[in-house]
Design an enzyme around this catalytic site. Structure first.
Site, PDB file in Angstrom:
ATOM      1  CD  GLU A  40      -1.303   0.276   3.452  1.00 40.96           C
ATOM      2  OE1 GLU A  40      -2.405   1.148   3.449  1.00 40.96           O
ATOM      3  OE2 GLU A  40      -1.411  -1.172   4.423  1.00 40.96           O
ATOM      4  CB  CYS A  45      -2.352  -4.170   6.199  1.00 40.16           C
ATOM      5  SG  CYS A  45      -1.488  -2.854   7.005  1.00 40.16           S
ATOM      6  CG  HIS A  82      -2.656  -6.890  10.025  1.00 34.62           C
ATOM      7  ND1 HIS A  82      -1.320  -6.565   9.616  1.00 34.62           N
ATOM      8  CD2 HIS A  82      -3.450  -5.550  10.192  1.00 34.62           C
ATOM      9  CE1 HIS A  82      -1.384  -5.163   9.671  1.00 34.62           C
ATOM     10  NE2 HIS A  82      -2.352  -4.447  10.452  1.00 34.62           N
TER      11      HIS A  82
END
Ligand code: COA
Length: 385
Positions: free
Chosen positions: A80, A112, A234
């Protein structure tokens, strides 16, 4: 069915690092807020001649040296931190790595989450062509405004994964749970080099996406919580994994061993947020710090603000443990050059001038560097080997 998954993986990061204790002392924050409250010790910071291309190529190089390039016909770069609105960052990486022309190269974006989309695309390609290999690279630079709540959760890094049939590390299981919800928790407008974030909303959105993806996994016939040995998450900051694990245990009504939270955070605590690479840095840390996972099922929760998430599972391959890999990552982390806060702030504020040719100073010791801009096109070079 031929098992398909992650055959090999490697991590790279930046030339610089900022200690969060140093940052806390400078801005009058209790260092325990960063160390314990958000669970971060350090954050990587790119030098002017580093970016997602140099980090991504540096992560991929050892994979190619170990496994060769034979069979690689697809290069997927998940990020990103896009460097161009049109050209895929992977095209520069393809050239730096000396890959043959017979490769399809593309960039994937969804905050993400995109590395997981890349991994699943790779699994799909290999289901049809199991003799091929796919190089998946997740690379990002996490940037928030100076003096903002997000500042201590910056970071940078890349994870490269070679995806193949009969993988030596983790076989990806066919069933996964997915979840999409339109939410303005975090995004980066085209005219901004830093992200816009509502921190509290992003934590709520992450946890809602986790239960949403879990419920979808269950609806698709996925495994019970009790059959999952470890879960990696994450990690925008490592405390988030703890929050997630607590929420999932409550939601799914079961126990999840806490060990994976510690081992799966070893690298993320020192890298900071690496956006698309974060989940896979956590997987690398888990594999490098637990010796008894062969044949066991691991869960992976991937979240990308905005938001898209996926809960997938994998079976760890026999012979996955490799102490040399853990040593290499520690060397990479320890080799970073510490910044003073004034140097960090200056580096953070430095932006490339627009529309003119630029030559970057030679700082990085990495195998590739971003040399500057000529005729509005980014230029790179290999510095070693
Ligand atoms: N010692 C120990 N812990 C402390 C502390 C101290 N002196 N001071 C605060 N804390 C704890 C708080 O209790 C809190 O813990 P909790 O979340 O378990 O309740 C934690 O540190 C963070 O404190 P908080 O006041 O919420 O921090 P903040 O307002 O500065 O914001 C983030 C924290 C993570 C929201 C912010 O860094 C951010 O916006 N980051 C970017 C967005 C992001 O990463 N989102 C995640 C989903 S993608």
């Amino acid at each position: 069915m031929t098992p398909i998954g992650i055959h090999d993986l490697e991590l790279a990061t930046t030339h610089h690092v900022l200690s969060l204790t140093t940052l806390a002392e400078a801005n009058g924050t209790d260092p325990d807020k960063y160390r314990l409250g958000i669970g971060q010790d350090e954050m990587s910071m790119p030098a002017p001649d580093e970016d997602i291309v140099t980090m991504g190529a540096a992560a991929a190089l050892p994979l190619l040296e170990r496994n060769g390039i034979e069979g690689i016909r697809t290069l997927l770069v998940a990020t990103e931190s896009g460097l161009d609105q049109s050209k895929a960052a992977g095209v520069w990486i393809h050239q730096l790595l000396g890959l043959p022309a017979g490769v399809r190269t593309v960039e994937l974006k969804q905050a993400c989450y995109s590395a997981t989309a890349a991994l699943q695309a790779a699994v799909g390609i290999l289901s049809r062509s199991p003799q091929e290999k796919v190089l998946v690279i997740a690379a990002d630079v996490a940037r928030y405004e100076l003096d903002s709540p997000g500042e201590p959760t910056q970071g940078a890094g890349a994870v490269a994964m070679l995806v193949s049939a009969n993988p030596a590390l983790v076989e990806i299981e066919p069933v996964s749970g997915v979840h999409t919800a339109d939410v303005d928790d975090f995004w980066r407008p085209n005219d901004s080099s830093t992200a816009v974030v509502d921190g509290a909303l992003s934590i709520r959105a992450y946890l809602d996406a986790l239960t949403g993806a879990w419920d979808d996994l269950a609806a698709q016939g996925g495994p019970d919580l009790g059959s999952i040995e470890r879960i990696v998450y994450h990690q925008p900051f490592t405390k988030m994994a703890k929050k997630a694990q607590q929420r999932l245990a409550r939601h799914a009504g079961g126990e999840i061993a806490a060990d994976g939270l510690e081992t799966g955070s070893v690298y993320n605590r020192r890298l900071g947020n690496t956006y698309a690479a974060s989940l896979y840095a956590s997987l690398a840390a888990l594999l490098d710090h637990e010796q008894d996972l062969a044949g066991k099922r691991v869960g992976l929760f991937s979240y990308g603000s905005g938001s898209v998430s996926e809960f997938l599972t994998g079976i760890v391959a026999p012979g996955y443990a490799d102490s040399a890999r853990a040593r290499r990552v520690l060397e990479v982390l320890d080799a970073r050059v510490p910044l003073e806060v004034a140097e960090y702030r200056e580096l953070h504020a430095t932006e490339l001038p627009s529309g003119v040719d630029v030559q970057t100073p030679r700082v990085t010791k990495a195998p590739f560097r971003f040399t500057g801009i000529q005729g509005r096109a980014r230029q790179y070079e290999r510095t070693s080997g």
